[in-house]
Design a protein around this motif. Sequence first.
Motif, PDB file in Angstrom:
ATOM      1  N   ASP A  35       0.905  -1.234  -0.192  1.00 44.11           N
ATOM      2  CA  ASP A  35       0.002  -0.205  -0.054  1.00 44.11           C
ATOM      3  C   ASP A  35       0.874   1.260  -0.089  1.00 44.11           C
ATOM      4  N   ALA A  36       2.053   1.112  -0.353  1.00 41.99           N
ATOM      5  CA  ALA A  36       2.855   2.305  -0.302  1.00 41.99           C
ATOM      6  C   ALA A  36       2.208   3.408  -1.306  1.00 41.99           C
ATOM      7  N   ASP A  37       2.551   4.719  -0.907  1.00 46.94           N
ATOM      8  CA  ASP A  37       2.073   5.677  -1.906  1.00 46.94           C
ATOM      9  C   ASP A  37       2.582   6.049  -3.084  1.00 46.94           C
ATOM     10  N   VAL A  38       3.866   5.621  -3.148  1.00 50.53           N
ATOM     11  CA  VAL A  38       4.785   5.852  -4.230  1.00 50.53           C
ATOM     12  C   VAL A  38       5.576   4.838  -4.580  1.00 50.53           C
ATOM     13  N   LYS A  39       5.633   4.044  -5.479  1.00 46.49           N
ATOM     14  CA  LYS A  39       6.562   2.943  -5.740  1.00 46.49           C
ATOM     15  C   LYS A  39       7.413   3.188  -6.975  1.00 46.49           C
ATOM     16  N   PHE A  40       8.805   2.887  -7.008  1.00 46.07           N
ATOM     17  CA  PHE A  40       9.724   3.023  -8.066  1.00 46.07           C
ATOM     18  C   PHE A  40      10.458   1.760  -8.331  1.00 46.07           C
ATOM     19  N   PHE A  41      10.662   1.281  -9.423  1.00 45.16           N
ATOM     20  CA  PHE A  41      11.483   0.213  -9.826  1.00 45.16           C
ATOM     21  C   PHE A  41      12.789   0.746 -10.556  1.00 45.16           C
ATOM     22  N   LEU A  42      13.874   0.837  -9.969  1.00 48.71           N
ATOM     23  CA  LEU A  42      15.338   1.335 -10.431  1.00 48.71           C
ATOM     24  C   LEU A  42      15.972   0.179 -10.873  1.00 48.71           C
ATOM     25  N   ASP A  43      16.118   0.341 -12.384  1.00 50.82           N
ATOM     26  CA  ASP A  43      17.207  -0.695 -13.118  1.00 50.82           C
ATOM     27  C   ASP A  43      17.995  -0.007 -13.883  1.00 50.82           C
ATOM     28  N   ALA A  44      19.229  -0.827 -14.210  1.00 49.64           N
ATOM     29  CA  ALA A  44      20.090  -0.461 -15.116  1.00 49.64           C
ATOM     30  C   ALA A  44      20.853  -1.650 -15.955  1.00 49.64           C
ATOM     31  N   GLU A  45      21.451  -1.505 -16.932  1.00 50.05           N
ATOM     32  CA  GLU A  45      22.095  -2.429 -17.846  1.00 50.05           C
ATOM     33  C   GLU A  45      23.383  -3.081 -16.921  1.00 50.05           C
ATOM     34  N   LEU A  46      23.512  -4.548 -17.169  1.00 52.69           N
ATOM     35  CA  LEU A  46      24.122  -5.150 -16.224  1.00 52.69           C
ATOM     36  C   LEU A  46      25.550  -4.562 -16.121  1.00 52.69           C
ATOM     37  N   ARG A  47      26.175  -4.204 -17.458  1.00 50.04           N
ATOM     38  CA  ARG A  47      27.654  -3.728 -17.013  1.00 50.04           C
ATOM     39  C   ARG A  47      27.724  -2.412 -16.552  1.00 50.04           C
ATOM     40  N   VAL A  48      26.793  -1.730 -16.569  1.00 47.22           N
ATOM     41  CA  VAL A  48      26.670  -0.555 -15.908  1.00 47.22           C
ATOM     42  C   VAL A  48      26.747  -0.651 -14.297  1.00 47.22           C
ATOM     43  N   ASP A 100      15.264   3.329 -15.806  1.00 48.86           N
ATOM     44  CA  ASP A 100      16.358   2.955 -16.244  1.00 48.86           C
ATOM     45  C   ASP A 100      17.514   3.797 -16.122  1.00 48.86           C
ATOM     46  N   SER A 101      18.226   3.790 -15.000  1.00 48.00           N
ATOM     47  CA  SER A 101      19.402   4.838 -14.859  1.00 48.00           C
ATOM     48  C   SER A 101      20.506   4.570 -15.727  1.00 48.00           C
ATOM     49  N   SER A 102      20.549   3.589 -16.704  1.00 42.74           N
ATOM     50  CA  SER A 102      21.777   3.308 -17.232  1.00 42.74           C
ATOM     51  C   SER A 102      22.484   4.541 -17.832  1.00 42.74           C
ATOM     52  N   ARG A 103      21.555   5.329 -18.705  1.00 44.23           N
ATOM     53  CA  ARG A 103      22.246   6.636 -19.063  1.00 44.23           C
ATOM     54  C   ARG A 103      21.818   7.893 -18.518  1.00 44.23           C
ATOM     55  N   LEU A 104      21.485   7.785 -17.330  1.00 43.05           N
ATOM     56  CA  LEU A 104      20.890   8.970 -16.546  1.00 43.05           C
ATOM     57  C   LEU A 104      21.799   9.466 -15.576  1.00 43.05           C
TER      58      LEU A 104
END
Length: 242
Positions: free
Chosen positions: A157-170, A219-223
Amino acid sequence: MSIRKGGFPPGPPEKGFCPSKPLLITIDGPAGAGKTTIGKRLAACLKYRYVDTGALYRAVAHEALRAGIAPDDDPKLRELCDGLNLKFEEDPMGIRLLANGRDITDAIRTPEIAMAASKASAQPSVREHLLNVQRKLGKDRCVVFEGRDMGTVVFPDADVKFFLDAELRVRAQRRFHEMKHPPQMTLDEMEKEIVCRDQADSTRMLAPLKAAPDAVRIDSSRLSEDEVIRRMLDYIHRNART
Ligand code: DC
């Protein structure tokens, strides 16, 4: 769910805003996706508490190894958890983690403990014990939780949910650069360790790593860090103000 572009005022993301209602925010994702760095900054922007739940699993693994208990021995881990008091404390050095009063903040940051934590985290007694610990930590909201099952199991029931990912090598590069010198493994070894942990964490029976259906994926690979924070604040600003 996706993030709409623009909207959040330009300038340093730290000059954020104060949500009018107390929020519980979750960030899930695989190892090295940037959850810790981003979670801490997001919490600071909102003047919220930050809870690294991976540290709790690492703490159990650390205490198990210290007591000569295998990290997959569920009955022994249950006994261990029954006598284990885990506490986060803030001091000028940052957030410290105490196990039965002993500071284990730095001792849990090794590849050996990471792998043992992954094994311990698949055990029912450990998940059950830490579920209660985590829910207690979230009862007053105004907190950013980071982990693997925050938005799916611990706080559905969280108010805001993020799923943060990035490429394996990064992700491997980030974890490699975070290691103390001299590095305990090569970049390729780090990549293999991450693949192995991702595989174990996302295929286990209990609370596997996955995005909640209502999580915002980034996806944080290029951010840059600033860009990730800005996107999160923008989303919170637009969707969770009242
Ligand atoms: O985020 P980390 O690398 O410190 O996490 C260590 C291990 O703990 C990870 O491999 C899986 C486990 N973990 C978990 O099962 N559930 C969580 N909410 C957080 C971590």
